[in-house]
Design an enzyme around this catalytic site. Structure first.
Site, PDB file in Angstrom:
ATOM      1  N   ARG A  69       0.589  -1.568  -0.041  1.00 38.44           N
ATOM      2  CA  ARG A  69      -0.044  -0.367  -0.176  1.00 38.44           C
ATOM      3  C   ARG A  69       1.099   0.877  -0.054  1.00 38.44           C
ATOM      4  NH1 ARG A  69      -1.620   0.756   4.326  1.00 38.44           N
ATOM      5  NH2 ARG A  69      -1.490  -0.555   5.743  1.00 38.44           N
ATOM      6  N   TYR A 197      -1.937  -4.022  -6.724  1.00 37.73           N
ATOM      7  CA  TYR A 197      -1.587  -4.122  -5.774  1.00 37.73           C
ATOM      8  C   TYR A 197      -2.944  -4.060  -4.836  1.00 37.73           C
ATOM      9  CZ  TYR A 197       1.395  -7.199  -2.802  1.00 37.73           C
ATOM     10  OH  TYR A 197       1.636  -8.290  -1.592  1.00 37.73           O
ATOM     11  N   GLY A 198      -2.882  -5.233  -3.758  1.00 32.69           N
ATOM     12  CA  GLY A 198      -3.550  -5.671  -3.255  1.00 32.69           C
ATOM     13  C   GLY A 198      -4.450  -4.165  -2.584  1.00 32.69           C
ATOM     14  N   LYS A 206      -9.845  -2.012   1.592  1.00 29.23           N
ATOM     15  CA  LYS A 206      -9.812  -0.501   2.301  1.00 29.23           C
ATOM     16  C   LYS A 206     -10.035   0.313   1.847  1.00 29.23           C
ATOM     17  CE  LYS A 206      -6.148  -3.360   4.446  1.00 29.23           C
ATOM     18  NZ  LYS A 206      -6.330  -3.165   5.977  1.00 29.23           N
ATOM     19  N   HIS A 226     -10.719  -1.438  11.700  1.00 32.29           N
ATOM     20  CA  HIS A 226      -9.644  -2.618  10.845  1.00 32.29           C
ATOM     21  C   HIS A 226      -9.322  -3.735  12.473  1.00 32.29           C
ATOM     22  CE1 HIS A 226      -5.174  -2.665   9.991  1.00 32.29           C
ATOM     23  NE2 HIS A 226      -5.784  -3.795   8.948  1.00 32.29           N
ATOM     24  N   SER A 248      -2.083  -3.777  10.495  1.00 30.64           N
ATOM     25  CA  SER A 248      -1.309  -4.486   9.088  1.00 30.64           C
ATOM     26  C   SER A 248       0.140  -5.505   9.538  1.00 30.64           C
ATOM     27  CB  SER A 248      -1.238  -4.079   7.936  1.00 30.64           C
ATOM     28  OG  SER A 248      -1.915  -2.629   7.708  1.00 30.64           O
ATOM     29  N   CYS A 250       0.425  -7.764  12.348  1.00 28.09           N
ATOM     30  CA  CYS A 250       0.597  -8.001  13.449  1.00 28.09           C
ATOM     31  C   CYS A 250       0.003  -9.081  14.352  1.00 28.09           C
ATOM     32  CB  CYS A 250       0.375  -6.419  14.179  1.00 28.09           C
ATOM     33  SG  CYS A 250       1.082  -4.873  13.789  1.00 28.09           S
ATOM     34  N   GLY A 251      -0.537 -10.064  13.136  1.00 25.95           N
ATOM     35  CA  GLY A 251      -1.248 -10.932  13.271  1.00 25.95           C
ATOM     36  C   GLY A 251      -3.190 -11.266  13.515  1.00 25.95           C
ATOM     37  N   THR A 253      -4.671 -12.305  10.773  1.00 28.90           N
ATOM     38  CA  THR A 253      -5.098 -13.642  10.486  1.00 28.90           C
ATOM     39  C   THR A 253      -4.912 -14.648  11.117  1.00 28.90           C
ATOM     40  OG1 THR A 253      -4.950 -12.035   8.472  1.00 28.90           O
ATOM     41  CG2 THR A 253      -4.874 -14.410   8.164  1.00 28.90           C
ATOM     42  N   ASN A 254      -3.141 -14.921  12.019  1.00 32.08           N
ATOM     43  CA  ASN A 254      -2.782 -16.330  12.905  1.00 32.08           C
ATOM     44  C   ASN A 254      -4.054 -16.123  14.177  1.00 32.08           C
ATOM     45  OD1 ASN A 254      -1.020 -16.210  11.535  1.00 32.08           O
ATOM     46  ND2 ASN A 254       0.781 -15.493  12.640  1.00 32.08           N
ATOM     47  N   ASP A 275     -10.182  -9.181   9.384  1.00 32.91           N
ATOM     48  CA  ASP A 275      -9.195  -7.479   8.566  1.00 32.91           C
ATOM     49  C   ASP A 275     -10.500  -6.118   9.047  1.00 32.91           C
ATOM     50  OD1 ASP A 275      -6.784  -5.731   7.764  1.00 32.91           O
ATOM     51  OD2 ASP A 275      -7.548  -6.319   5.433  1.00 32.91           O
ATOM     52  N   SER A 363       4.871 -10.224   0.738  1.00 34.97           N
ATOM     53  CA  SER A 363       3.998 -11.045  -0.436  1.00 34.97           C
ATOM     54  C   SER A 363       3.289 -11.500   0.558  1.00 34.97           C
ATOM     55  CB  SER A 363       5.159 -12.631  -0.643  1.00 34.97           C
ATOM     56  OG  SER A 363       5.822 -13.402   0.402  1.00 34.97           O
ATOM     57  N   ARG A 364       1.808 -11.349  -0.587  1.00 32.57           N
ATOM     58  CA  ARG A 364       0.555 -12.059  -0.272  1.00 32.57           C
ATOM     59  C   ARG A 364      -0.357 -13.773  -0.655  1.00 32.57           C
ATOM     60  NH1 ARG A 364      -2.110  -7.837   3.688  1.00 32.57           N
ATOM     61  NH2 ARG A 364      -0.153  -6.636   3.683  1.00 32.57           N
ATOM     62  N   GLY A 489      -0.950 -19.344  19.496  1.00 31.59           N
ATOM     63  CA  GLY A 489      -1.989 -20.255  19.814  1.00 31.59           C
ATOM     64  C   GLY A 489      -1.894 -20.126  21.368  1.00 31.59           C
ATOM     65  N   ASN A 491      -1.834 -17.755  22.708  1.00 33.56           N
ATOM     66  CA  ASN A 491      -2.301 -15.952  22.931  1.00 33.56           C
ATOM     67  C   ASN A 491      -3.919 -16.402  23.763  1.00 33.56           C
ATOM     68  OD1 ASN A 491      -0.264 -14.872  22.108  1.00 33.56           O
ATOM     69  ND2 ASN A 491      -1.478 -14.801  20.144  1.00 33.56           N
TER      70      ASN A 491
END
Ligand code: OXD
Ligand code: MN
Length: 579
Positions: A69, A197-198, A206, A226, A248, A250-251, A253-254, A275, A363-364, A489, A491
């Site tokens: 971005r 891109y994205g 966004k 967000h 962005s 910072c985890g 998705t995890n 997201d 990379s995504r 995990g 967390n």
């Protein structure tokens, strides 16, 4: 163009005239259409096939100058600069339109113009909002298919509702000097030129679901944030819904796909979103949330069986990879994949360690949410899910404790407004620099942050049963740079404390910055932590926090008289307590 919406038809016609598009294709969102886009991109070299072990997976290499971005080229165009605020680049709308018209003039000569009707949110949800993206990029069409509800059903709803966001995009010549991402919130319009891109090009994400939607949300009394959205189910079958905002990369998705470790058996996690969340208070006063998206555009490096088993498996089929490396066997490869070795780097050159990472750090992967075996069926519920707690967080090697709880909603708004985090590769610019990122919305709030905080505070005047607010930090380190908390995990142990607090069961001590657990209140059995780590993670040093609050005050002062009195009052209360 077959539509009964006259204004859509007229706009498509005008754009085709302006851009000199060679043809117009109205996208229906079908699987056949997706396959034909893929086929066309394989022929033209925009996509590359990957090893059969990665079924229906493709690699796209973007231009090396177009890999993230571009916040410095992203503008909010409102009649007055104060409406956009110091948190946004601003341009006067007429000047911006003139600039963009000049760029779009003739830019699709010889190219097909794709018209993508899409719906952000479940197609039959009253909370969903509509948009149409016009683009000359088949890569955008394919990504929009994976990430949004696009095509004929969305068009039908546009024809019923009438209102939709107009997004116009062209990759242009990819010259960074001629790259702009413009938002015209009053006209519900987005214009993006010069990037493929994205978040610069997939305008539903966004640009629409955060920048334009945050503006619309203020007008209509809701919040576009967000935030990831997750369901946590206890061994007793009780379900909790958490909305968590982190900057962005910072985890999010995890966390949204967290795999409970063996020590936490019986707990289950389901993903609603990774997201973006749209938060509404329903007629009974309950805050509810939907995920406007239907897929993921996630950061690849660092994804492995230990950090995110779900994502690791989910991207082995029906995925588009952008800017990863490949192995000699033509499998995708990235840093910390922990399997295989890179042969060709993200730029398509033979891999040489001296040339930097093999996969681009930003990379995504793009996949549909249905690829995720943990995808909650409730993500398709038009009514959304009831929010148990809101969590803010950042990436901070110092200061911010592992977890703390806001005293009430207004104090929670102060905590959100004060979020700071180390920058990441998700945007161009320096990485690892601490910057203020209120509510993790610095790059995404479509209007003046001062007015946005006011809007947040306003919820306390209107509603009684708002969810409690927390702050977490998984990224604390000691002087040697060692992470103090295992993260991923594990967390869940912190989420359990949060949930037990919401249930009125867990213990906490009041401090000037909020309520914290004592070390005994967090279950650390079986964790490989050193003595004193948890104490450090839960310590509050009043002197350091006074310094932090000076920096916060300084930051707020940039917003002048837009800073709400209620926020200043909250800040003052904490400073008094720290003294
Ligand atoms: C994203 C981002 O791609 O925040 O989600 O940059
Ligand atoms: Mn994001």
């Amino acid at each position: 163009m077959q539509t009964s919406n006259v204004s859509l038809e007229r706009w498509v016609h005008e754009v085709a005239e302006l851009t000199h598009a060679a043809g117009v294709k109205l996208c229906d969102g079908s699987d056949e259409e997706y396959q034909s886009m893929v086929g066309q991109m394989l022929d033209s070299g925009l996509l590359q096939e990957l090893n059969d072990n990665y079924e229906n997976c493709y690699l796209h290499r973007s231009d090396p100058s177009d890999v993230a971005r571009v916040e410095h080229l992203t503008f909010v165009c409102t009649p007055h600069q104060h409406e956009a605020g110091p948190n946004n680049n601003w341009m006067e709308p007429a000047a911006a339109r003139e600039k963009m018209n000049a760029l779009f003039a003739g830019c699709m000569e010889g190219r097909t113009m794709y018209v993508i009707p899409y719906c952000m949110g479940p197609i039959d949800s009253p909370y969903a909002r509509l948009g149409v993206e016009i683009t000359d990029s088949p890569y955008v069409v394919a990504n929009m298919k994976l990430m949004t509800r696009m095509g004929t059903p969305a068009l039908r709803r546009i024809e019923q509702d009438g209102r939709f966001v107009r997004g116009l995009h062209s990759t242009g010549d990819l010259n960074p000097e001629r790259r702009f991402i413009m938002h015209f919130p009053e006209e519900m319009m987005i214009q993006s030129f010069g990037s493929g891109y994205g978040g610069n090009a997939l305008l539903g994400k966004k640009c629409h679901a955060l920048r334009i939607a945050s503006w619309q949300a203020r007008d209509e009394g809701w919040l576009a944030e967000h935030m990831l959205l997750m369901e946590v189910e206890s061994p007793q079958g009780q379900k909790y819904y958490l909305a968590a905002a982190f900057p962005s990369a910072c985890g999010k998705t995890n966390l949204a796909m967290l795999e409970p470790p063996a020590s936490q058996s019986g707990w289950k996690i389901r993903t609603l979103g990774d997201d973006i969340a749209w938060l509404h208070v329903d007629d009974s006063g309950q805050m509810r949330a939907i995920n406007p998206e239907a897929g993921y555009f996630g950061v690849v490096p660092g994804t492995n069986v230990d950090t995110n088993r779900t994502a690791y498996d989910m991207i082995q089929h029906n995925a588009i990879y952008t800017n990863v490396a490949v192995t000699a066997e033509n499998e995708p490869w990235w840093e910390d994949k922990n399997v295989g070795a890179p042969a060709i780097d993200w730029q398509g050159k033979p891999y040489q360690p001296g040339n930097g990472p093999a996969a681009h750090p930003n990379s995504r992967f793009t996949v549909a949410a249905t690829n995720n075996p943990k995808y909650s069926p409730l993500a398709e519920d038009p009514a959304g899910v009831p929010i148990t707690a809101i969590i803010f967080g950042g990436r901070r090697r110092e200061l911010a404790p592992l977890v703390y709880e806001a005293k009430d909603w207004n104090h929670g708004v102060l905590i959100g407004a004060s979020v700071a985090s180390e920058t990441t590769a998700a945007a161009t610019g320096a990485v690892g620099v601490v910057r203020r990122d209120p509510m993790a919305m610095k790059p995404f709030c479509g209007y003046n942050f001062g007015d946005y905080w006011e809007h947040w505070l306003g919820f306390a005047d209107k509603f009684d049963n708002l969810p409690p607010i927390y702050h977490v930090n998984w990224f604390r380190r000691d002087e040697d740079g060692r992470f103090l908390w295992p993260g991923f995990g594990e967390n869940l142990r912190v989420l359990r404390w949060i949930i037990e607090r919401c249930e009125g069961r867990a213990h906490a001590v009041e401090t000037p910055i909020g309520a914290l657990p004592l070390p005994d209140d967090i279950d650390t059995t079986g964790l490989d932590m050193q003595p004193g780590d948890l104490e450090s993670l839960l310590a509050v040093d009043n002197g350091q926090w006074l310094e932090e609050f000076k920096a916060i005050e300084q930051y707020f002062s940039e917003f002048g008289d837009h800073v709400p009195e209620g926020l200043v009052a909250e800040h003052k209360k904490v400073v008094e307590a720290l003294k």
